[in-house]
Design a protein around this motif. Structure first.
Motif, mmCIF file in Angstrom:
data_model
loop_
_atom_site.group_PDB
_atom_site.id
_atom_site.type_symbol
_atom_site.label_atom_id
_atom_site.label_comp_id
_atom_site.label_asym_id
_atom_site.label_seq_id
_atom_site.Cartn_x
_atom_site.Cartn_y
_atom_site.Cartn_z
ATOM 1 N N GLN B 25 -15.768 -5.838 2.459
ATOM 2 C CA GLN B 25 -15.111 -7.140 2.574
ATOM 3 C C GLN B 25 -14.523 -7.298 3.972
ATOM 4 O O GLN B 25 -13.733 -6.471 4.411
ATOM 5 C CB GLN B 25 -13.999 -7.255 1.515
ATOM 6 N N ASP B 26 -14.928 -8.373 4.643
ATOM 7 C CA ASP B 26 -14.570 -8.543 6.051
ATOM 8 C C ASP B 26 -13.083 -8.774 6.280
ATOM 9 O O ASP B 26 -12.548 -8.442 7.318
ATOM 10 C CB ASP B 26 -15.368 -9.708 6.642
ATOM 11 N N ASP B 27 -12.413 -9.403 5.295
ATOM 12 C CA ASP B 27 -11.000 -9.723 5.509
ATOM 13 C C ASP B 27 -10.065 -8.593 5.067
ATOM 14 O O ASP B 27 -8.878 -8.799 4.892
ATOM 15 C CB ASP B 27 -10.644 -11.014 4.751
ATOM 16 N N HIS B 28 -10.647 -7.392 4.880
ATOM 17 C CA HIS B 28 -9.855 -6.253 4.432
ATOM 18 C C HIS B 28 -8.870 -5.830 5.527
ATOM 19 O O HIS B 28 -9.229 -5.808 6.697
ATOM 20 C CB HIS B 28 -10.832 -5.117 4.121
ATOM 21 N N ASP B 29 -7.654 -5.496 5.100
ATOM 22 C CA ASP B 29 -6.619 -5.062 6.040
ATOM 23 C C ASP B 29 -7.083 -3.835 6.849
ATOM 24 O O ASP B 29 -7.618 -2.880 6.287
ATOM 25 C CB ASP B 29 -5.360 -4.705 5.238
ATOM 26 N N VAL B 30 -6.897 -3.889 8.153
ATOM 27 C CA VAL B 30 -7.435 -2.837 9.020
ATOM 28 C C VAL B 30 -6.796 -1.480 8.735
ATOM 29 O O VAL B 30 -7.488 -0.462 8.632
ATOM 30 C CB VAL B 30 -7.228 -3.201 10.506
ATOM 31 N N ASP B 31 -5.460 -1.470 8.610
ATOM 32 C CA ASP B 31 -4.775 -0.188 8.342
ATOM 33 C C ASP B 31 -5.285 0.439 7.058
ATOM 34 O O ASP B 31 -5.591 1.628 7.013
ATOM 35 C CB ASP B 31 -3.258 -0.415 8.209
ATOM 36 N N LEU B 32 -5.413 -0.410 6.021
ATOM 37 C CA LEU B 32 -5.876 0.072 4.725
ATOM 38 C C LEU B 32 -7.325 0.553 4.834
ATOM 39 O O LEU B 32 -7.706 1.581 4.277
ATOM 40 C CB LEU B 32 -5.759 -1.058 3.694
ATOM 41 N N ALA B 33 -8.119 -0.213 5.593
ATOM 42 C CA ALA B 33 -9.532 0.144 5.770
ATOM 43 C C ALA B 33 -9.658 1.528 6.402
ATOM 44 O O ALA B 33 -10.477 2.343 5.977
ATOM 45 C CB ALA B 33 -10.229 -0.900 6.622
ATOM 46 N N LEU B 34 -8.818 1.803 7.388
ATOM 47 C CA LEU B 34 -8.893 3.110 8.060
ATOM 48 C C LEU B 34 -8.467 4.235 7.120
ATOM 49 O O LEU B 34 -9.067 5.306 7.102
ATOM 50 C CB LEU B 34 -8.023 3.107 9.320
ATOM 51 N N GLN B 35 -7.430 3.942 6.314
ATOM 52 C CA GLN B 35 -6.988 4.950 5.315
ATOM 53 C C GLN B 35 -8.101 5.224 4.309
ATOM 54 O O GLN B 35 -8.386 6.365 3.964
ATOM 55 C CB GLN B 35 -5.777 4.432 4.538
ATOM 56 N N GLN B 36 -8.731 4.146 3.852
ATOM 57 C CA GLN B 36 -9.782 4.290 2.849
ATOM 58 C C GLN B 36 -11.006 4.989 3.431
ATOM 59 O O GLN B 36 -11.661 5.773 2.748
ATOM 60 C CB GLN B 36 -10.167 2.919 2.292
ATOM 61 N N TYR B 37 -11.293 4.695 4.655
ATOM 62 C CA TYR B 37 -12.414 5.352 5.331
ATOM 63 C C TYR B 37 -12.200 6.874 5.346
ATOM 64 O O TYR B 37 -13.083 7.650 4.987
ATOM 65 C CB TYR B 37 -12.531 4.792 6.746
ATOM 66 N N ALA B 38 -10.975 7.268 5.713
ATOM 67 C CA ALA B 38 -10.647 8.695 5.755
ATOM 68 C C ALA B 38 -10.733 9.314 4.350
ATOM 69 O O ALA B 38 -11.275 10.402 4.165
ATOM 70 C CB ALA B 38 -9.249 8.899 6.333
ATOM 71 N N ARG B 39 -10.232 8.581 3.381
ATOM 72 C CA ARG B 39 -10.279 9.062 1.986
ATOM 73 C C ARG B 39 -11.738 9.182 1.501
ATOM 74 O O ARG B 39 -12.093 10.137 0.812
ATOM 75 C CB ARG B 39 -9.491 8.097 1.085
#
Lengths: 374, 67
Positions: B25-39
């Motif tokens: 989802q393009d409008d996903h929060d960047v900070d959250l996206a980075l956390q989720q990417y790491a997870r």
């Protein structure tokens, strides 16, 4: 009363003869297995079964209970019956049945057909009864012979494909007379566990119709249908279809196929995970690029807004300057007007003046004096 | 007889699928996206380890049928 005659023949009364003969037969033949063609099958009071087994030359009477029947039978079928010979004190000789199995490919098939029709009518094979197999279960109940190739194949494929599965195994005989009883007991034992496995697997390798007959018996078929644990049954090869397989939630063509249906292949999973890793990295990268692009765009918008604001301010300032210039007294004098002063006072009306008054006229480039004449 | 507690492959995989869906989802929060990417990467490592090292275990249940 026994008397020994001169030529050593026994002389007995009838009851003693019956008792002696039974004793002798029990000692000599504690169990016999007799194979022959079924004739004169008769069920009494829904409980007692009477029939004859015969061949070209002989016929023998049998007596048993309906619980010992492998399923519906009909005259003409070949049966393999285990029993104990007995001479009844009134009804004469018969073999008391211990177990009955269909014998010979034709009879086994016919027995299976009769049983299949009966169980089909009861709805045991209905597609609506089938439950979905759990995929990648953590615990599997396995009913199989530990010495069988089927067991080895199942474990080999399971180990090759997946890990972390707890397999609870009950070792049973998968052919011969004890097989149906043991298989039913194993299925019931698993179903009776307080924490049963997620799926119950019943397997056996290929064999002759006689070898596979246990899996088309009524007790085994009913036990499979009644299992509260989802059942996967794989008996023999692809072409062999047993009634237990029809009653199962799912049939596998072979024991190896059973393992394939239960768990994914870890090699495929690893490949899929590698693809997901790549996808995840692409998505992460894309999100960062999007954020960067968005930031750049916002900076440009900000620059444009500031620029626009400055332009507007400049434009407004220029307009004010123009207005100011247009309104200054010097600009008015430039257009041809003059300021008339009488002494230090600015003359605005004619009544302020009379003839002979000396006035000064201020023009755009200097001042001149004048006298009022009329 | 109780099965030993193992890493729940299916649950981890479901979490990974959720992360991938969220990141799409393009409008996903960047900070959250980075956390989720790491997870997500962490989960993949766990799943790979499970697939490479987990072994099946066999327990023999004592049969209660009588011969």
């Amino acid at each position: 009363m026994t008397e020994v005659t001169l030529d050593n023949d026994l002389e007995l009364n009838v009851s003693d003869f019956v008792a002696l003969l039974n004793q002798t037969m029990e000692y000599a033949y504690p169990g016999v297995i007799i194979t022959g063609e079924l004739a004169n099958l008769r069920v009494s009071k829904n409980r007692w079964v009477y029939f004859d087994l015969k061949d070209e030359n002989s016929s023998v009477k049998f007596f048993g209970t309906v619980y010992q029947l492998p399923g519906p039978l009909e005259d003409g079928m070949m049966l393999r019956v285990r029993g104990t010979p007995k001479l009844h004190n009134i009804y004469g000789f018969s073999v008391t049945v211990m177990s009955i199995q269909a014998a010979g490919e034709g009879s086994i098939k016919r027995a299976a057909q009769l049983l299949q029709a009966k169980l089909q009518a009861e709805g045991l094979f209905e597609p609506a009864r089938k439950r979905r197999l759990p995929y990648a279960p953590q615990r599997i109940g396995l009913v199989a012979s530990k010495q069988s190739a089927a067991y080895a194949d199942f474990m080999k494929i399971l180990d090759a494909r997946w890990g972390g599965v707890q397999i609870d195994h009950i070792d049973v005989q998968v052919q011969g007379e004890p097989a149906p009883r043991q298989i039913v007991a194993a299925i019931e034992q698993f179903n009776g566990l307080a924490a049963p496995p997620e799926v119950l697997v019943l397997i056996r390798g290929g064999g002759s119709p006689e070898d596979l007959a246990a899996f088309s018996t009524e007790p085994v078929t009913r036990a499979v249908a009644a299992s509260r644990i989802v059942m996967l049954v794989a008996i023999g090869h692809e072409v062999d279809v047993c009634l237990a397989e029809l009653a199962a939630d799912q049939r596998a063509s072979t024991p190896s196929n059973a393992a394939e249906l239960l768990v994914p292949d870890r090699r495929h999973e690893l490949q899929a995970l590698a693809a997901t890793t790549e996808r995840l990295q692409q998505l992460g990268q894309r999100r960062l690029s999007q954020a960067t692009e968005q930031l750049l765009l916002q900076k440009q918008q900000l620059d444009q807004l500031v620029q626009l604001r400055l332009e507007r301010l400049k434009s407004s300032l220029a307009a004010q300057r123009g207005l100011l210039t247009a309104l200054s007294p010097a600009a008015i004098l430039q257009r041809g007007y003059a300021i008339v002063r009488l002494g230090n006072q600015v003359v605005r009306q004619t009544k302020q003046l009379k003839p002979t008054d000396k006035v000064s006229l201020q023009l755009s480039d200097g001042q001149v004096n004048a006298t009022i004449t009329e | 007889m109780t099965a030993a507690k193992k890493p729940d492959y299916q649950a981890l995989h479901a979490e990974l699928d959720e992360i991938v869906t969220a990141l799409q989802q393009d409008d996903h929060d960047v900070d959250l996206a980075l956390q989720q990417y790491a997870r997500g990467l962490q989960i993949i490592k766990q799943l790979e380890s499970y697939l490479k090292t987990a072994e099946n275990t066999v327990g023999e249940l004592k049969a209660t049928f009588s011969e």
